[in-house]
Design an enzyme around this catalytic site. Structure first.
Site, mmCIF file in Angstrom:
data_model
loop_
_atom_site.group_PDB
_atom_site.id
_atom_site.type_symbol
_atom_site.label_atom_id
_atom_site.label_comp_id
_atom_site.label_asym_id
_atom_site.label_seq_id
_atom_site.Cartn_x
_atom_site.Cartn_y
_atom_site.Cartn_z
ATOM 1 N N HIS A 27 9.490 4.905 -20.372
ATOM 2 C CA HIS A 27 10.797 4.581 -20.960
ATOM 3 C C HIS A 27 11.734 4.107 -19.850
ATOM 4 C CE1 HIS A 27 13.742 5.049 -24.353
ATOM 5 N NE2 HIS A 27 14.548 4.835 -23.322
ATOM 6 N N ASP A 51 14.086 6.527 -17.995
ATOM 7 C CA ASP A 51 15.248 5.972 -18.693
ATOM 8 C C ASP A 51 16.132 5.148 -17.754
ATOM 9 O OD1 ASP A 51 16.834 5.384 -20.916
ATOM 10 O OD2 ASP A 51 18.119 7.132 -20.625
#
Length: 274
Positions: free
Chosen positions: A13, A230
């Protein structure tokens, strides 16, 4: 000692933003980030020891997939990606994305990023994904886990929940959204990313209060757990995390080498076809 990820570890991610001069941001986007181009992401992964990645196409670029597809093409097969689409996407464009390394479509339900998608379009897209052998990525607020439980439970394709469902650590392991998450994860179609500890945490750095949630999910379904940085942490709030610290935090979520390899190498390879 800092944690050293196993060979072929995947950041499942992360994002690329811009550069805006080449890949303009969507004028309707809820936020406009600073540029975070492919070169910066590669440099981060080299420092952290992450050899593979999944670029999650971000809402700041809307359904314009050029920035993500460019990064995938330049990765030499080491990166895969997920898409944001609109009604204009044809079968030809789906095939082009597949050939370019895209393997899923992301829907955002988070209110501060624009809120709910059109559910008719959502259902139509699910049928397309089933034909493509792709999966869904769902970015939710915690309360959406409860509100949409019956809808999501019936999905006929694999689906991945971002950031542990954005549950709030202060609400405890017995909160209803997390109970729903633990119930869903018993089902073979269901995956969760144990990233976003900085979004789950109610205390701030080092985000330790997110650990029990990650650990409970890992123990419930170790073969359907993903993890990612992230990076570059869009809309993260007041505590911008250090990516090296997040890698070390993952090692505390899963201290067992077998689990580390499953989550960082084997699970993303299976879902994304590395």
């Amino acid at each position: 000692m800092p944690f050293k990820p196993p060979p072929l570890a995947c950041d499942a991610h992360c994002h690329v933003f811009g550069p805006a001069q080449k890949f303009p941001y969507d004028p309707k986007a809820a936020y406009v980030p600073a540029d975070a181009p492919f070169e910066a992401l590669q440099s981060l992964h080299a420092r952290l020891g992450l050899e593979r990645a999944v670029i999650v196409h971000a809402s700041c670029h809307g359904p314009d997939m050029r920035a993500t597809l460019d990064a995938l093409a330049r990765s030499g097969g080491r990166y895969r990606g997920t898409a944001i689409i609109d009604e204009s996407y044809t079968e030809k464009e789906f095939r082009r994305m597949h050939d370019g390394g895209i393997r899923g479509v992301r829907f955002n339900f988070v209110r501060h990023l624009g809120g709910r998608p059109d559910m008719g379009f959502f259902r139509k897209t699910v049928e397309r994904l089933r034909a493509m052998d792709w999966h869904l990525i769902l970015h939710l607020d915690a309360q959406d886990l409860v509100e949409f439980e019956s809808t999501f439970r019936k999905l006929p394709v694999p689906f991945v929940i971002d950031h542990m469902g954005r549950v709030k650590a202060a609400d405890g392991l017995e909160q209803q959204p997390f109970k729903v998450l633990l119930e869903w994860i018993k089902h073979e179609n269901f995956w969760v990313k144990v990233c976003g500890a900085e979004r789950v945490s109610s205390k701030g750095p080092p985000f330790d209060d997110a650990l029990p949630f990650a650990r409970a999910l890992i123990e419930a379904a170790p073969d359907r757990i993903l993890w990612g940085t992230d990076w570059p942490h869009p809309n993260v709030g007041k505590h911008m995390p250090n990516d090296g610290d997040l890698v070390d935090l993952f090692a505390r979520m899963a201290p067992e080498p077998d689990l580390q390899r499953r989550i960082l190498v084997e699970n993303p390879a299976r879902l994304y076809g590395f």
